[in-house]
Design an enzyme around this catalytic site. Structure first.
Site, mmCIF file in Angstrom:
data_model
loop_
_atom_site.group_PDB
_atom_site.id
_atom_site.type_symbol
_atom_site.label_atom_id
_atom_site.label_comp_id
_atom_site.label_asym_id
_atom_site.label_seq_id
_atom_site.Cartn_x
_atom_site.Cartn_y
_atom_site.Cartn_z
ATOM 1 N N HIS A 17 0.861 -1.191 0.000
ATOM 2 C CA HIS A 17 0.000 0.000 0.000
ATOM 3 C C HIS A 17 0.893 1.234 0.000
ATOM 4 O O HIS A 17 2.124 1.128 0.081
ATOM 5 C CB HIS A 17 -0.993 -0.038 1.160
ATOM 6 C CG HIS A 17 -0.385 0.019 2.529
ATOM 7 N ND1 HIS A 17 0.249 1.136 3.023
ATOM 8 C CD2 HIS A 17 -0.318 -0.912 3.509
ATOM 9 C CE1 HIS A 17 0.664 0.889 4.250
ATOM 10 N NE2 HIS A 17 0.353 -0.348 4.565
ATOM 11 N N HIS A 20 3.876 1.818 2.388
ATOM 12 C CA HIS A 20 5.123 1.077 2.206
ATOM 13 C C HIS A 20 6.136 1.823 1.356
ATOM 14 O O HIS A 20 7.319 1.515 1.382
ATOM 15 C CB HIS A 20 4.841 -0.290 1.555
ATOM 16 C CG HIS A 20 4.128 -1.232 2.455
ATOM 17 N ND1 HIS A 20 2.950 -1.838 2.118
ATOM 18 C CD2 HIS A 20 4.415 -1.655 3.702
ATOM 19 C CE1 HIS A 20 2.545 -2.591 3.117
ATOM 20 N NE2 HIS A 20 3.415 -2.498 4.091
ATOM 21 N N CYS A 123 0.033 -8.801 20.186
ATOM 22 C CA CYS A 123 -0.703 -8.160 19.081
ATOM 23 C C CYS A 123 -0.252 -8.813 17.795
ATOM 24 O O CYS A 123 0.929 -8.744 17.439
ATOM 25 C CB CYS A 123 -0.435 -6.662 19.006
ATOM 26 S SG CYS A 123 -1.125 -5.971 17.471
ATOM 27 N N CYS A 126 1.061 -6.261 15.100
ATOM 28 C CA CYS A 126 2.457 -5.829 15.315
ATOM 29 C C CYS A 126 3.391 -7.031 15.390
ATOM 30 O O CYS A 126 4.598 -6.867 15.371
ATOM 31 C CB CYS A 126 2.619 -5.069 16.623
ATOM 32 S SG CYS A 126 1.606 -3.627 16.840
ATOM 33 N N CYS A 142 -5.029 -2.686 20.379
ATOM 34 C CA CYS A 142 -3.845 -2.096 19.744
ATOM 35 C C CYS A 142 -4.250 -0.830 18.986
ATOM 36 O O CYS A 142 -5.098 -0.889 18.092
ATOM 37 C CB CYS A 142 -3.192 -3.084 18.783
ATOM 38 S SG CYS A 142 -1.894 -2.301 17.805
ATOM 39 N N HIS A 145 -3.562 -1.139 15.127
ATOM 40 C CA HIS A 145 -4.320 -2.104 14.325
ATOM 41 C C HIS A 145 -5.796 -2.186 14.684
ATOM 42 O O HIS A 145 -6.551 -2.899 14.023
ATOM 43 C CB HIS A 145 -3.661 -3.495 14.409
ATOM 44 C CG HIS A 145 -2.285 -3.490 13.824
ATOM 45 N ND1 HIS A 145 -1.150 -3.346 14.594
ATOM 46 C CD2 HIS A 145 -1.870 -3.548 12.541
ATOM 47 C CE1 HIS A 145 -0.086 -3.335 13.799
ATOM 48 N NE2 HIS A 145 -0.495 -3.445 12.555
ATOM 49 N N LYS A 292 -3.494 5.993 10.530
ATOM 50 C CA LYS A 292 -2.445 5.252 9.836
ATOM 51 C C LYS A 292 -3.044 4.425 8.696
ATOM 52 O O LYS A 292 -4.043 3.751 8.878
ATOM 53 C CB LYS A 292 -1.735 4.301 10.811
ATOM 54 C CG LYS A 292 -0.588 3.566 10.135
ATOM 55 C CD LYS A 292 -0.037 2.415 10.971
ATOM 56 C CE LYS A 292 1.057 1.703 10.213
ATOM 57 N NZ LYS A 292 1.292 0.339 10.640
ATOM 58 N N LYS A 295 -3.139 -2.167 6.157
ATOM 59 C CA LYS A 295 -3.945 -3.269 5.608
ATOM 60 C C LYS A 295 -4.935 -3.765 6.647
ATOM 61 O O LYS A 295 -6.082 -4.063 6.344
ATOM 62 C CB LYS A 295 -3.022 -4.424 5.194
ATOM 63 C CG LYS A 295 -2.402 -4.230 3.846
ATOM 64 C CD LYS A 295 -1.366 -5.296 3.561
ATOM 65 C CE LYS A 295 -0.141 -5.125 4.428
ATOM 66 N NZ LYS A 295 1.075 -5.736 3.932
HETATM 67 N N1 MSP Z 1 7.772 -6.910 8.836
HETATM 68 C C1 MSP Z 1 7.949 -5.808 9.692
HETATM 69 C C2 MSP Z 1 9.309 -5.163 9.488
HETATM 70 C C3 MSP Z 1 10.482 -6.073 9.711
HETATM 71 S S1 MSP Z 1 11.988 -5.228 9.472
HETATM 72 C C4 MSP Z 1 13.119 -6.322 9.977
HETATM 73 C C5 MSP Z 1 6.871 -4.769 9.439
HETATM 74 N N2 MSP Z 1 6.223 -4.836 8.277
HETATM 75 S S2 MSP Z 1 5.090 -3.811 7.814
HETATM 76 O O1 MSP Z 1 4.644 -4.269 6.532
HETATM 77 O O2 MSP Z 1 4.101 -3.684 8.832
HETATM 78 O O3 MSP Z 1 5.794 -2.429 7.696
HETATM 79 C C6 MSP Z 1 6.914 -2.277 6.845
HETATM 80 C C7 MSP Z 1 7.382 -0.836 6.869
HETATM 81 O O4 MSP Z 1 6.351 -0.019 6.319
HETATM 82 C C8 MSP Z 1 7.666 -0.299 8.274
HETATM 83 O O5 MSP Z 1 8.784 0.563 8.262
HETATM 84 C C9 MSP Z 1 6.410 0.475 8.586
HETATM 85 O O6 MSP Z 1 6.593 1.521 9.510
HETATM 86 C C10 MSP Z 1 6.100 1.030 7.210
HETATM 87 N N3 MSP Z 1 4.701 1.417 7.108
HETATM 88 C C11 MSP Z 1 3.602 0.622 7.128
HETATM 89 N N4 MSP Z 1 2.493 1.424 7.061
HETATM 90 C C12 MSP Z 1 2.892 2.723 6.995
HETATM 91 C C13 MSP Z 1 2.247 3.935 6.776
HETATM 92 N N5 MSP Z 1 0.947 4.037 6.706
HETATM 93 N N6 MSP Z 1 3.026 5.030 6.598
HETATM 94 C C14 MSP Z 1 4.407 4.968 6.549
HETATM 95 N N7 MSP Z 1 5.034 3.842 6.754
HETATM 96 C C15 MSP Z 1 4.317 2.751 7.209
HETATM 97 O O7 MSP Z 1 6.674 -3.913 10.293
#
Ligand code: MSP
Length: 485
Positions: A17, A20, A123, A126, A142, A145, A292, A295
């Site tokens: 999304h 990311h 959670c 997370c 949480c 989420h 935030k 997904k």
């Molecule tokens: N799998 C773990 C990370 C492991 S690193 C060894 C994870 N995955 S995640 O898919 O939830 O998030 C991946 C990255 O995307 C993280 O840096 C997270 O902060 C970022 N983001 C996820 N949603 C976000 C927003 N809405 N805005 C900005 N970044 C965000 O955490």
């Protein structure tokens, strides 16, 4: 210099999304800027593929987990490419090589691992064990989420973070492990003081989809233990000497996962006898209507739709300039359209069109630019260290939204200079003077353009236009009102 830039590896419980994009773009801007300084940059990206969240989602969809993660990992890979990200390594935590190395890492950490019972909350969003205090503070739900914490009672392996807490504290305080922005540092120091030892395994009865714990066929590794290791398994640790690229120059993470990177990860590294990364760069969230984008919440914007609307430069421009590097920022289509039309197309695109046109009409070409010392051997040399020290400070401190803001002010100043000096009028009275004026304007533009290179792929095109033998305006505007694919 050899430098190493890393990004958080996202869970593959769905397609990418918009949120990311932030890790990748910040890392890519850093990497491009470093390469412009002649650094040899290692740049890792990848996908985090184990854990409850993914196992459950695949089951819900009635899919084989491996097939499910294969499909979603491929989507991330494609997305990263579409963002113009020039990474060097893509790692998946289901890679056989990664799994084997993580098991060796576990064995190396064995002196700091013990077995105990866990009773408390978790959670799944997370993938994190939650303390009782947090549980109470958040009323059992949480905040990221919007889901109730799960109650767990299980037998786990623990990692003795307590063995390393004082060393981590000292390194953070002395900025040997530099946390940017500064205000996050205090948050982490507070959290560190209250951090208990961390559970690093799950019984197979509760989670099957994970890396097996060595010498215990009843347990798999906690997903974060496995995931954090990616930053060094991708370099070949522990089989290979990784000192060429480790410690990482900068590790880029979102604010929700800083705690893992600033506490558990440093503890693991110290346990392995490895140095800590030099910098942890922590960005905020991209929000949709103040919440935030996630997904799990279901308020995500499809980044491909955003990319296809006005193309890659528009996407990267918006994210660099209008999404603050450190704070939370809202994405709205309205703001996106306005940034594209009123800033990228008007300020930059029109400037390129207009100035290249004027140069073409007034016979300002490469030979003349060399004569005026704007170009040297057909190339523009940037002057960041002297004239634009402010830009350099921003960029060196990873304050990218300020860096592009600075460059943009230069672009706007050139537009104003054109309006003020009216080279087309000068040309009527004194063509030689007009040529000198235009050469100087090209110098200004190429200078600002250099500063835009880490952000916008279009800057390379602009560079080509003004350093070609003849300056020819682009046939189509760089940023047309309706983007054509
Ligand atoms: N799998 C773990 C990370 C492991 S690193 C060894 C994870 N995955 S995640 O898919 O939830 O998030 C991946 C990255 O995307 C993280 O840096 C997270 O902060 C970022 N983001 C996820 N949603 C976000 C927003 N809405 N805005 C900005 N970044 C965000 O955490």
């Amino acid at each position: 210099m050899k430098t190493y830039v890393t990004t958080a590896i996202p869970y593959v419980n769905g397609a990418p999304h918009l949120g990311h994009a932030e890790d990748y773009l910040l890392a890519d801007i850093a990497a491009r800027y470093m390469r412009m300084h002649g650094d040899e940059v290692k740049f890792q990206v990848g996908t985090d593929e184990h854990g409850n969240k993914i196992e459950k989602k695949a089951a819900e969809l009635g899919l084989d987990v491996k097939k499910y993660v294969d499909e979603n990992s491929a989507k991330f890979k494609e997305f990263i490419k579409k963002l113009g990200v020039e990474y060097t390594d893509f790692i998946r935590t289901t890679d056989e090589s990664h799994e084997a190395l993580v098991q060796k890492i576990w064995q190396k950490l064995a002196p700091h691992i013990y077995k105990s019972d866990y009773e408390g909350f978790y959670c799944e969003g997370c993938e994190r064990f939650v303390t009782d205090t947090e549980y109470k503070e958040n009323n059992g739900i949480c905040p990221d989420h919007q889901k109730p914490y799960e109650h767990l009672k299980e037998s786990n392996y623990y990692f003795k973070v307590s063995d390393f807490k004082s060393e981590i504290k000292e390194k953070i305080e002395k900025d040997e492990l530099k946390i940017i922005p500064e205000f996050r540092k205090n948050e982490i120091l507070k959290l560190l003081a209250d951090t208990p030892d961390v559970s690093i395994s799950r019984p197979k009865a509760h989670l099957k989809w994970g890396v097996e714990v060595p010498d215990d066929d009843e347990q798999v590794m906690y997903v974060w233990m496995d995931a954090l290791s990616n930053y060094i398994t991708v370099l070949g640790f522990p089989d290979k000497d990784i000192s060429d690229f480790w410690p990482a120059t900068v590790q880029i993470v979102g604010k929700d996962i800083l705690r893992f990177h600033a506490i558990l990860w440093p503890a693991m590294l110290l346990g392995l006898g490895l140095p800590l990364p030099k910098t942890l760069l922590c960005h905020g969230f991209i929000l949709a209507n103040g919440q935030k984008m996630s997904k799990s919440i279901g308020n995500v914007v499809d980044p491909i739709e955003v990319l296809e609307k006005h193309g890659l430069d528009a996407f990267r421009y918006y994210f660099s300039r209008h999404i603050d590097t450190f704070a939370d920022s809202d994405f709205t289509w309205e703001k996106y359209e306005s940034a594209y039309n009123n800033e990228l197309a008007n300020d930059y695109g029109n400037l390129v069109q207009r100035l290249s046109n004027l140069c073409n009409k007034n016979s300002v070409d490469r030979a003349f630019l060399e004569k005026r010392k704007v170009l040297e051997d057909g190339k523009f040399k940037n002057t960041w260290d002297s004239d634009d020290a402010e830009y350099k400070i921003y960029m060196d401190n990873f304050e990218f939204s300020k860096g592009i803001e600075y460059a943009w002010e230069k672009i706007q100043a050139i537009n104003k200079r054109i309006e003020d000096t009216k080279p087309w009028s000068v040309a009527k009275e004194n063509p030689d003077e007009a040529k000198i004026l235009l050469a100087s304007l090209v110098g200004d533009l190429l200078n600002a353009n250099e500063m835009l290179k880490p952000f916008l792929p279009a800057a390379e095109k602009v560079d080509k236009i003004f350093t070609s033998k003849e300056i020819t305006p682009p046939k189509e505007p760089l940023f047309p009102k309706e983007f054509k694919k």
